[in-house]
Scaffold this active site. Structure first.
Site, short mmCIF file in Angstrom:
data_model
loop_
_atom_site.label_atom_id
_atom_site.label_comp_id
_atom_site.label_asym_id
_atom_site.label_seq_id
_atom_site.Cartn_x
_atom_site.Cartn_y
_atom_site.Cartn_z
CG LEU A 47 -1.92 -1.16 1.43
CD1 LEU A 47 -2.59 -1.13 2.78
CD2 LEU A 47 -2.79 -1.00 0.23
N GLY A 104 -2.07 6.26 -2.41
CA GLY A 104 -2.77 6.42 -3.54
C GLY A 104 -3.79 5.38 -2.84
CG HIS A 105 -3.02 1.49 -2.42
ND1 HIS A 105 -1.93 1.00 -2.43
CD2 HIS A 105 -3.92 0.33 -3.18
CE1 HIS A 105 -1.73 0.45 -3.50
NE2 HIS A 105 -2.31 0.18 -3.70
CG ASP A 137 -4.29 0.40 -12.30
OD1 ASP A 137 -3.47 0.15 -12.66
OD2 ASP A 137 -4.27 0.55 -11.21
CD GLN A 167 -7.53 -2.60 -12.20
OE1 GLN A 167 -6.83 -3.28 -12.56
NE2 GLN A 167 -7.27 -1.95 -10.89
O1 PAF Z 1 -5.38 -2.47 -9.16
C1 PAF Z 1 -5.61 -3.26 -8.21
O2 PAF Z 1 -4.13 -3.35 -7.20
C2 PAF Z 1 -6.06 -4.88 -9.22
O3 PAF Z 1 -5.61 -5.31 -10.72
C3 PAF Z 1 -7.33 -5.46 -8.38
C4 PAF Z 1 -8.65 -4.19 -8.76
C5 PAF Z 1 -7.11 -5.11 -6.68
C6 PAF Z 1 -7.66 -6.27 -8.81
O4 PAF Z 1 -6.57 -7.74 -8.28
#
Ligand code: PAF
Length: 284
Positions: free
Chosen positions: A33, A36-37, A150, A153
């Protein structure tokens, strides 16, 4: 914070949170982490009564020869960071729990998964969609938060959530949070740890080159020429290769030859040292 690694314990714990009243937010992560997280966690706390974070290094989204084994796993440090943020539940399943023997189901989102990083990393977004779909069914959150870093994503997950009714009745349940950057502009990423000191300095050139290209495109310069200059600047600034540098429709990720009025995004992936860096910014 409860740290949970068995699905039945997770269900009991989330049911208790629900019984206490209010909404549940999920922040899916692969750990290691960074700020950003933690920004996602703080945004989750601001939007929901209860926050669950998942840490799972998902093998299905790593291709052959990618960094699955090397991916950083500082679990105790992550736990301490999440405790300090006041997270309610940490969901940390093992690979065997997530994908028990005989596991055979794959979620594949066509179209938006197939371009850009999807073309460079075949199967990557199937792995992401599969694990995020499972996380939704496991945690049953009201909302889920993801970083805009992302961007592709996020587009894949939004498409999947709509298609599979994962977030009914809330159409706005998938929340994108703007990218958190270092002081020199580098987008925060767990993979920045792979950079040597010299590469880390050079890596700041990515966001700088993107900003320059965006200023040129917004001032009316030819898109293809501006993207060519961006790639050349990266290659002369220490990057080994540029996987892509494209102007795209922000929602469909269709390539745009010019600004057409719809929301547009510049997306770039480039390799430096052992790292493959991705970044994206709004254009127009
Ligand atoms: O962005 C990430 O850390 C990963 O791709 C996720 C969304 C947790 C899926 O494993």
């Amino acid at each position: 914070m409860q740290t949970i690694s068995r699905l039945d314990d997770l269900r009991t714990s989330v049911a208790k949170l629900r019984a206490a009243g209010g909404t549940v937010a999920l922040v899916p992560t692969m750990g290691a982490l960074h700020e950003g997280h933690l920004t996602l966690v703080r945004e989750a706390k601001a939007r929901a009564a209860h926050v669950a974070v998942s840490i799972f290094v998902n093998p299905r989204q790593f291709g052959a020869g990618e960094d699955l084994e090397a991916y950083p796993r500082p679990f105790e440090r992550d736990v301490a960071l999440l405790e300090a943020e006041g997270v309610d539940v940490l969901w940390a399943p093992t690979p065997d729990q997530m994908y028990p023997a005989g596991y055979a189901t794959n979620v594949s989102v066509s179209g938006v998964s197939e371009v850009l990083c999807g073309a460079a990393r075949p199967g990557h977004f199937d792995g992401v969609a599969t694990v995020v779909g499972k996380l939704f069914h496991q945690v049953l959150p009201d909302i889920a938060l993801f970083g805009e870093k992302d961007w592709q994503q996020l587009a894949v997950i939004r498409r999947m959530a709509r298609d599979l009714d994962l977030t009914q009745p809330r159409a706005d349940a998938i929340i994108g949070i703007p990218t958190v950057r270092e002081a020199d502009g580098l987008a925060m990423s767990s993979r920045n740890q792979y950079l040597t000191a010299t590469e880390r300095t050079q890596a700041a050139g990515l966001s700088a080159a993107m900003r320059k290209a965006i200023a040129a495109i917004e001032a009316g310069a030819d898109v293809a020429a501006s993207l060519g200059e961006l790639a050349a600047a990266l290659l002369s600034g220490g990057f080994a290769s540029v996987d892509y540098a494209e102007l795209c429709d922000a929602d469909t990720l269709a390539t745009l030859p010019a600004l057409v009025g719809a929301p547009a995004r510049l997306l770039v992936a480039a390799r430096i040292g052992k790292a493959r860096l991705i970044d994206n910014m709004a254009v127009g």
